[in-house]
Design a protein around this motif. Structure first.
Motif, PDB file in Angstrom:
ATOM      1  N   LEU A 103       8.787  47.230  61.876  1.00 25.11           N
ATOM      2  CA  LEU A 103       8.053  47.373  60.619  1.00 25.11           C
ATOM      3  C   LEU A 103       7.546  48.799  60.439  1.00 25.11           C
ATOM      4  CD1 LEU A 103       6.043  44.036  60.679  1.00 25.11           C
ATOM      5  CD2 LEU A 103       8.059  44.613  59.323  1.00 25.11           C
ATOM      6  N   LEU A 104       7.086  49.395  61.530  1.00 24.86           N
ATOM      7  CA  LEU A 104       6.574  50.755  61.428  1.00 24.86           C
ATOM      8  C   LEU A 104       7.694  51.723  61.044  1.00 24.86           C
ATOM      9  CD1 LEU A 104       4.044  50.819  64.398  1.00 24.86           C
ATOM     10  CD2 LEU A 104       3.551  51.049  61.954  1.00 24.86           C
ATOM     11  N   GLU A 105       8.879  51.429  61.557  1.00 24.12           N
ATOM     12  CA  GLU A 105      10.013  52.278  61.188  1.00 24.12           C
ATOM     13  C   GLU A 105      10.317  52.131  59.696  1.00 24.12           C
ATOM     14  OE1 GLU A 105      14.632  53.023  62.547  1.00 24.12           O
ATOM     15  OE2 GLU A 105      13.439  51.444  63.495  1.00 24.12           O
ATOM     16  N   GLN A 106      10.297  50.875  59.225  1.00 23.18           N
ATOM     17  CA  GLN A 106      10.490  50.653  57.788  1.00 23.18           C
ATOM     18  C   GLN A 106       9.429  51.405  56.983  1.00 23.18           C
ATOM     19  OE1 GLN A 106      10.630  46.482  56.739  1.00 23.18           O
ATOM     20  NE2 GLN A 106      12.003  46.013  58.447  1.00 23.18           N
ATOM     21  N   ALA A 107       8.210  51.391  57.504  1.00 22.40           N
ATOM     22  CA  ALA A 107       7.126  52.060  56.783  1.00 22.40           C
ATOM     23  C   ALA A 107       7.394  53.565  56.712  1.00 22.40           C
ATOM     24  CB  ALA A 107       5.791  51.789  57.476  1.00 22.40           C
TER      25      ALA A 107
ATOM     26  N   GLU B  71      -1.390  47.857  48.390  1.00 26.12           N
ATOM     27  CA  GLU B  71      -0.437  47.922  49.481  1.00 26.12           C
ATOM     28  C   GLU B  71       0.551  49.111  49.435  1.00 26.12           C
ATOM     29  OE1 GLU B  71       1.261  44.247  49.953  1.00 26.12           O
ATOM     30  OE2 GLU B  71       0.068  43.254  48.420  1.00 26.12           O
ATOM     31  N   GLY B  72       0.995  49.493  50.568  1.00 27.48           N
ATOM     32  CA  GLY B  72       1.933  50.596  50.668  1.00 27.48           C
ATOM     33  C   GLY B  72       1.435  51.603  51.672  1.00 27.48           C
ATOM     34  N   ARG B  73       0.128  51.853  51.660  1.00 23.79           N
ATOM     35  CA  ARG B  73      -0.399  52.769  52.658  1.00 23.79           C
ATOM     36  C   ARG B  73      -1.325  52.019  53.626  1.00 23.79           C
ATOM     37  NH1 ARG B  73      -4.303  55.401  52.150  1.00 23.79           N
ATOM     38  NH2 ARG B  73      -4.840  56.934  53.709  1.00 23.79           N
ATOM     39  N   GLU B  74      -2.156  51.213  53.037  1.00 22.91           N
ATOM     40  CA  GLU B  74      -3.089  50.423  53.848  1.00 22.91           C
ATOM     41  C   GLU B  74      -2.351  49.620  54.918  1.00 22.91           C
ATOM     42  OE1 GLU B  74      -6.878  49.073  54.849  1.00 22.91           O
ATOM     43  OE2 GLU B  74      -6.305  50.571  53.343  1.00 22.91           O
ATOM     44  N   LEU B  75      -1.284  48.981  54.514  1.00 22.78           N
ATOM     45  CA  LEU B  75      -0.550  48.151  55.469  1.00 22.78           C
ATOM     46  C   LEU B  75      -0.055  48.978  56.649  1.00 22.78           C
ATOM     47  CD1 LEU B  75       0.744  45.555  56.374  1.00 22.78           C
ATOM     48  CD2 LEU B  75       2.686  46.030  54.889  1.00 22.78           C
ATOM     49  N   HIS B  76       0.482  50.128  56.321  1.00 27.11           N
ATOM     50  CA  HIS B  76       1.005  50.980  57.392  1.00 27.11           C
ATOM     51  C   HIS B  76      -0.089  51.357  58.381  1.00 27.11           C
ATOM     52  CE1 HIS B  76       1.759  55.107  58.978  1.00 27.11           C
ATOM     53  NE2 HIS B  76       2.800  54.454  59.449  1.00 27.11           N
ATOM     54  N   GLU B  77      -1.241  51.716  57.834  1.00 26.62           N
ATOM     55  CA  GLU B  77      -2.361  52.081  58.709  1.00 26.62           C
ATOM     56  C   GLU B  77      -2.779  50.929  59.604  1.00 26.62           C
ATOM     57  OE1 GLU B  77      -5.759  53.571  56.658  1.00 26.62           O
ATOM     58  OE2 GLU B  77      -4.575  55.126  55.661  1.00 26.62           O
ATOM     59  N   VAL B  78      -2.913  49.771  58.991  1.00 27.14           N
ATOM     60  CA  VAL B  78      -3.349  48.611  59.768  1.00 27.14           C
ATOM     61  C   VAL B  78      -2.340  48.289  60.863  1.00 27.14           C
ATOM     62  CG1 VAL B  78      -3.770  46.135  59.647  1.00 27.14           C
ATOM     63  CG2 VAL B  78      -4.718  47.640  57.916  1.00 27.14           C
ATOM     64  N   LEU B  79      -1.076  48.378  60.523  1.00 27.06           N
ATOM     65  CA  LEU B  79      -0.055  48.079  61.535  1.00 27.06           C
ATOM     66  C   LEU B  79      -0.098  49.086  62.674  1.00 27.06           C
ATOM     67  CD1 LEU B  79       3.073  46.996  59.451  1.00 27.06           C
ATOM     68  CD2 LEU B  79       1.301  45.601  60.501  1.00 27.06           C
ATOM     69  N   ALA B  80      -0.307  50.348  62.327  1.00 25.00           N
ATOM     70  CA  ALA B  80      -0.364  51.368  63.373  1.00 25.00           C
ATOM     71  C   ALA B  80      -1.572  51.120  64.266  1.00 25.00           C
ATOM     72  CB  ALA B  80      -0.440  52.756  62.736  1.00 25.00           C
ATOM     73  N   ALA B  81      -2.713  50.792  63.647  1.00 26.90           N
ATOM     74  CA  ALA B  81      -3.911  50.512  64.437  1.00 26.90           C
ATOM     75  C   ALA B  81      -3.678  49.300  65.330  1.00 26.90           C
ATOM     76  CB  ALA B  81      -5.103  50.270  63.517  1.00 26.90           C
ATOM     77  N   LEU B  82      -3.033  48.299  64.757  1.00 28.40           N
ATOM     78  CA  LEU B  82      -2.751  47.092  65.534  1.00 28.40           C
ATOM     79  C   LEU B  82      -1.862  47.413  66.723  1.00 28.40           C
ATOM     80  CD1 LEU B  82      -2.799  44.040  65.909  1.00 28.40           C
ATOM     81  CD2 LEU B  82      -0.862  43.900  64.352  1.00 28.40           C
ATOM     82  N   ASP B  83      -0.867  48.224  66.492  1.00 27.52           N
ATOM     83  CA  ASP B  83       0.041  48.575  67.579  1.00 27.52           C
ATOM     84  C   ASP B  83      -0.715  49.295  68.685  1.00 27.52           C
ATOM     85  OD1 ASP B  83       2.801  48.652  68.564  1.00 27.52           O
ATOM     86  OD2 ASP B  83       2.502  50.820  68.473  1.00 27.52           O
TER      87      ASP B  83
END
Lengths: 264, 264
Positions: A103-107, B71-83
């Motif tokens: 997902l991060l890659e997609q992002a 959505e579009g930026r927030e999601l990416h940030e949250v996913l990165a933080a989660l990772d």
DNA sequence: CTTGACCTTGTCGTGACGTCAAGGTTTCTA
DNA sequence: TAGAAACCTTGACGTCACGACAAGGTCAAG
């Protein structure tokens, strides 16, 4: 020792020590005349032992078991069970991070669809749809967006649909730009049915064209579709058709009936 | 759709759906005349989206943020933080399993001490003490067991003691069988002080012998011991001395004073 | 005499639901 | 047509290991 010093020695808070008293993990010590708890060295030894076990990840109940039992065997079992549990957790986290990496890659590519995080295959299809739409004049047909939502829903759901044919359909559409263009023609014709009556002649035409577009192997993989009741009124299927205009719903129903005849 | 079917489609329970309603993650749908909730396709789409995010490990609050924002930026940030968070968890689990592996090995060897799971070095020393005790006539001196408890306590505690000298002492005793025999002589002499008066001449003798036994480098590593107040009455130190017979406590106090003079 | 660092008990909050309880509704079956 | 099974409703408590707060009492130092 008073409670604060005991706690500091063991590296926990006073609250934690009182908690251990309440759950019976650590015996209540004697009190001084002012009501303060007065601990001896034995308490410190016990508390440190408890803390070492909890730090390994044992629950307080497990710690109580270990300390109660005539230690030697019980401890070994609990540790082995804990290790197995941690291994499962590791595996689960590994899998999640694997998904996350995709997902991060997609992002980073900017191909993360607004429909939410979906599988790589579906993201590929959605990207292809976006490209197709930009190659064509006018706005994207509303039916295309609905289809994306439906696909995302089916993929994340535990219906039998996700079993086989969905993946096949997604794959064939995603890898064949020309097929996608034909699909977009159909989406447009579907949009045009929005205000039509269910007896409009275009309904049957569109239904036929939809089935024509489906590759034979996808149709083959839909064995079992015969039990699908397109007239179900109340459940998930009804909700799907209720989401469409009457003539659109009728076209989809007819298309499904055509597939059912083909499979038979 | 009623709630049960909606939940089944998304692979969750009805209770989960109602929970999402209460926390505002999913809007309450319209009701049928009998009070039942009536869901449309949109609800299913939303619920599946929520479930996909929670399955990745996002909290419901985070899911709400992601869905609320454009959505579009927030999601990416949250996913990165989660990772990043998952990576920390992985590391933490890895460390715990590493410790566990050591303990499980001790358990297989039968060298897992009854004092609980301690470091490999301490387990080594405790094993050496058990061997030493079996080589000597009579039961193990009570003081030896007390010393083990104290070492286990200090190692697991966050006092400065665990800083350096404890490891040095444990290492030198654990690797030198002859030194251990001398230590056991001292434990025996300590035991004999149990009923003696604090002015017994053996007190000073034992104190001197204790210090003689300590290697110079261990004494050197005890810089800072000068601030140690052997007469502290109330705290941890007091509790330690209270755990000993008066003459034993006096011997330990004198030994510490001797070390303090040496260091000065 | 006050300030600040301790201590006491008791209660509520955490996260994401699971699990009753005590009823009402619908649908299937005998 | 009755009754059982399978749905639905709201409400409240339990989970786990404490953290945070309230509203006080105790004690040593400045």
């Amino acid at each position: 020792m008073r409670i604060g010093e005991l706690a500091a020695v063991a590296g926990v808070t006073s609250r934690t020590v009182r908690h251990y008293h309440r759950v019976g993990l650590l015996p209540e010590p004697i009190r001084r005349s002012n009501g303060y708890r007065q601990y001896d060295l034995r308490a410190a030894v016990e508390l440190v032992r408890i803390r070492r076990l909890t730090e390994l990840g044992l629950s307080l109940d497990e710690v109580a078991d270990v300390l109660a039992d005539d230690e030697g065997r019980e401890l070994h079992e609990v540790l082995a069970a804990l290790d197995a549990d941690l291994e499962r957790q590791q595996e689960s986290i590994r899998l999640r991070r694997e998904r996350l990496a995709g997902l991060l890659e997609q992002a980073r590519d900017g191909t993360l669809p607004a429909e939410g995080p979906v599988s790589a295959e579906l993201a590929e299809l959605f990207g292809a749809m976006a490209r197709t739409s930009s190659e064509r004049p006018g706005p994207e047909p509303a039916m295309a967006a609905k289809e994306r939502e439906l696909f995302a829903l089916l993929e994340g759901s535990s219906t039998d649909a996700s079993g086989g044919w969905l993946a096949g359909l997604v794959g064939s559409l995603g890898s064949d730009p020309e097929a996608l263009h034909r699909a977009y023609d159909l989406y447009t014709r579907m949009d045009e049915l929005a205000g039509a009556g269910t007896d409009d002649p275009r309904v049957a035409e569109v239904a036929g064209a939809v089935v024509e577009l489906m590759p034979q192997d996808v149709i083959d993989s839909m064995a079992g579709v015969e039990e699908f009741d397109v007239d179900e009124g109340d459940g998930f299927v009804g909700a799907y058709f209720a989401d469409l205009a009457p003539a659109q719903a009728e076209a989809v129903r007819q298309a499904i009936r055509l597939v059912q005849e083909r499979v038979r």
